[in-house]
Write a protein that holds these residues in place. Structure first.
Motif, PDB file in Angstrom:
ATOM      1  N   GLY A 272       0.809  -1.218   0.000  1.00  0.00           N
ATOM      2  CA  GLY A 272       0.000   0.000   0.000  1.00  0.00           C
ATOM      3  C   GLY A 272       0.833   1.253   0.000  1.00  0.00           C
ATOM      4  N   ALA A 296      -1.116   8.842   7.324  1.00  0.00           N
ATOM      5  CA  ALA A 296      -2.210   8.053   6.745  1.00  0.00           C
ATOM      6  C   ALA A 296      -1.596   6.921   5.951  1.00  0.00           C
ATOM      7  N   ILE A 314      -5.190 -13.672  -7.179  1.00  0.00           N
ATOM      8  CA  ILE A 314      -6.274 -12.920  -6.519  1.00  0.00           C
ATOM      9  C   ILE A 314      -7.657 -13.397  -6.987  1.00  0.00           C
TER      10      ILE A 314
HETATM   11  C1  FA5 Z   1      -4.009   4.266  -2.803  1.00  0.00           C
HETATM   12  O1  FA5 Z   1      -5.091   3.817  -3.113  1.00  0.00           O
HETATM   13  C2  FA5 Z   1      -3.876   5.323  -1.756  1.00  0.00           C
HETATM   14  N1  FA5 Z   1      -5.190   5.780  -1.368  1.00  0.00           N
HETATM   15  C3  FA5 Z   1      -3.101   4.755  -0.578  1.00  0.00           C
HETATM   16  C4  FA5 Z   1      -2.721   5.796   0.432  1.00  0.00           C
HETATM   17  C5  FA5 Z   1      -3.530   6.022   1.538  1.00  0.00           C
HETATM   18  C6  FA5 Z   1      -1.543   6.545   0.283  1.00  0.00           C
HETATM   19  C7  FA5 Z   1      -3.180   6.974   2.481  1.00  0.00           C
HETATM   20  C8  FA5 Z   1      -1.213   7.500   1.201  1.00  0.00           C
HETATM   21  C9  FA5 Z   1      -2.026   7.691   2.304  1.00  0.00           C
HETATM   22  P1  FA5 Z   1      -2.686   2.696  -4.414  1.00  0.00           P
HETATM   23  O2  FA5 Z   1      -3.412   3.071  -5.644  1.00  0.00           O
HETATM   24  O3  FA5 Z   1      -1.229   2.437  -4.545  1.00  0.00           O
HETATM   25  O4  FA5 Z   1      -2.834   3.791  -3.299  1.00  0.00           O
HETATM   26  O5  FA5 Z   1      -3.402   1.416  -3.805  1.00  0.00           O
HETATM   27  C10 FA5 Z   1      -3.065   0.937  -2.519  1.00  0.00           C
HETATM   28  C11 FA5 Z   1      -2.964  -0.575  -2.524  1.00  0.00           C
HETATM   29  O6  FA5 Z   1      -4.169  -1.175  -2.975  1.00  0.00           O
HETATM   30  C12 FA5 Z   1      -1.924  -1.125  -3.480  1.00  0.00           C
HETATM   31  O7  FA5 Z   1      -0.662  -1.048  -2.918  1.00  0.00           O
HETATM   32  C13 FA5 Z   1      -2.368  -2.550  -3.611  1.00  0.00           C
HETATM   33  O8  FA5 Z   1      -2.014  -3.315  -2.469  1.00  0.00           O
HETATM   34  C14 FA5 Z   1      -3.860  -2.394  -3.616  1.00  0.00           C
HETATM   35  N2  FA5 Z   1      -4.372  -2.370  -5.003  1.00  0.00           N
HETATM   36  C15 FA5 Z   1      -4.328  -1.352  -5.886  1.00  0.00           C
HETATM   37  N3  FA5 Z   1      -4.914  -1.687  -7.045  1.00  0.00           N
HETATM   38  C16 FA5 Z   1      -5.371  -2.965  -6.869  1.00  0.00           C
HETATM   39  C17 FA5 Z   1      -6.088  -3.893  -7.686  1.00  0.00           C
HETATM   40  N4  FA5 Z   1      -6.509  -3.574  -8.911  1.00  0.00           N
HETATM   41  N5  FA5 Z   1      -6.359  -5.115  -7.188  1.00  0.00           N
HETATM   42  C18 FA5 Z   1      -5.965  -5.444  -5.930  1.00  0.00           C
HETATM   43  N6  FA5 Z   1      -5.308  -4.637  -5.117  1.00  0.00           N
HETATM   44  C19 FA5 Z   1      -4.997  -3.402  -5.572  1.00  0.00           C
END
Ligand code: FA5
Length: 328
Positions: A272, A296, A314
């Motif tokens: 994340g 956060a 998945i």
């Molecule tokens: C976010 O969505 C940010 N909101 C995270 C964040 C929160 C950053 C607070 C800072 C502060 P991101 O797009 O990288 O970030 O998604 C976070 C996580 O969701 C990824 O690291 C991954 O573990 C999961 N993820 C993202 N896309 C998918 C997908 N299509 N399928 C499954 N898991 C996913």
């Protein structure tokens, strides 16, 4: 013939259940029964007696047949002479147990994660899955020209309403209604039109974390996520922080966790994003960004469940094959 008939009739009179009746039928009327033998032995009869003996044999057969039918009726058996015996119900056999279900592995994972964060003083908050652009983007310091808002990268319902693409929306909704300090986690479903593969789904779950107070630092973030990963995956788990960018945190980082392949090789998977809450976000919800700081994070729940249970794809999680789901 007369002696045979007499014997058969006497025995039939003593029959008192359908089992004995069936034994009687086999003995006299069966394919290797006494009547059949009599018919077969007709050949041994002298030619001149044949018509009389043949007739007597036929009469014997008819008489026993109707005596059998009468007894069958008297015993209250629903069988007819052409139908095989109906299977009897054995009420002592164990019944078919209804399958008992259990929580889906993702729900179990969410519960386990929430419990660990609860021990660190986080309470659980929820937000809507159908969200407005303001909470999904504007309030999170994502300007209108930002590529993350592209209609092709989101499930829009109309111009201003969408399925939320991240649980960061709940940060805003909580801060709008709370005076600091704030310490929450927010698990839930999010939606993105991503190409589906072994680690990506168009619908998945995230858990958001938010901690705002006076004097919160990046060290608190690092230790919180490190402690969480150790509590959830075990003390030897390897995690790492990578510099990253999110409009709503500054500085930002990505947290990765080490996966092991069957052949012994290893690879990092992104769990994340995280960072220090951007002052613009604090100001948007009318928090004094001079006085308060916060961290956060948003972690992918499927990735955690997969790492924990050694799930390699998945898609298994959402195909609802109970043979797969029963394992957890
Ligand atoms: C976010 O969505 C940010 N909101 C995270 C964040 C929160 C950053 C607070 C800072 C502060 P991101 O797009 O990288 O970030 O998604 C976070 C996580 O969701 C990824 O690291 C991954 O573990 C999961 N993820 C993202 N896309 C998918 C997908 N299509 N399928 C499954 N898991 C996913």
């Amino acid at each position: 013939m007369q002696a045979l008939q007499k014997q058969a009739t006497n025995e039939l009179a003593g029959v008192s259940d359908s089992e004995a009746l069936e034994a009687w039928r086999i003995k006299y009327l069966g394919t290797k029964g006494r009547v059949k033998t009599a018919i077969q032995r007709l050949g041994e009869v002298p030619k001149k007696d044949k018509p009389a003996v043949g007739k007597a044999t036929n009469e014997l057969k008819t008489a026993l047949r109707s005596a059998f039918d009468a007894r069958l009726g008297a015993l209250g058996d629903s069988r007819t002479k052409d139908r095989p015996a109906a299977p009897e119900v054995d009420i002592t056999l164990p019944g078919n147990k209804p399958t008992i279900g259990h929580l889906h592995v993702i729900t179990q994972t969410i519960n386990d994660i929430c419990e660990i964060f609860a021990r660190m003083g986080f309470t659980v908050a929820y937000g809507p899955e159908v969200e407005d652009e303001y909470h999904n983007f504007d309030a999170l310091n994502i300007p209108s020209h930002h590529p993350a808002r592209d209609p092709l990268d989101n499930f829009y319902i109309d111009e201003k309403v969408m399925l939320r693409s991240q649980t960061s929306t709940v940060q805003i909704r909580v801060m709008e209604n709370t005076t600091p300090p704030v310490r929450i986690i927010a698990p839930g479903r999010v939606y993105r039109p991503d190409t589906v593969d072994a680690t990506h789904s168009f619908m998945f779950h995230q858990i958001e974390g938010l901690y705002v107070d006076q004097g919160v630092t990046m060290a608190d973030l690092r230790i919180t996520l490190d402690q969480f990963c150790k509590a959830y995956f075990g003390h030897n788990v390897a995690t790492r922080f990578r510099p990253s960018f999110f409009p709503f945190t500054e500085p930002s980082a990505e947290v990765d966790i080490l996966f092991h392949r069957g052949d012994g090789t290893e690879y990092w998977v992104e769990l994340g994003g995280c960072g220090m809450v951007h002052p613009n976000v604090l100001e948007t919800v009318e928090y004094d960004s001079e006085k308060y700081t916060g961290f956060a994070f948003g972690l992918g729940i499927e990735r955690m469940a997969m790492r924990k249970h050694n799930i390699t794809d998945i898609r298994y999680l959402f195909e609802s094959d109970v043979r797969f789901l029963h394992q957890f």
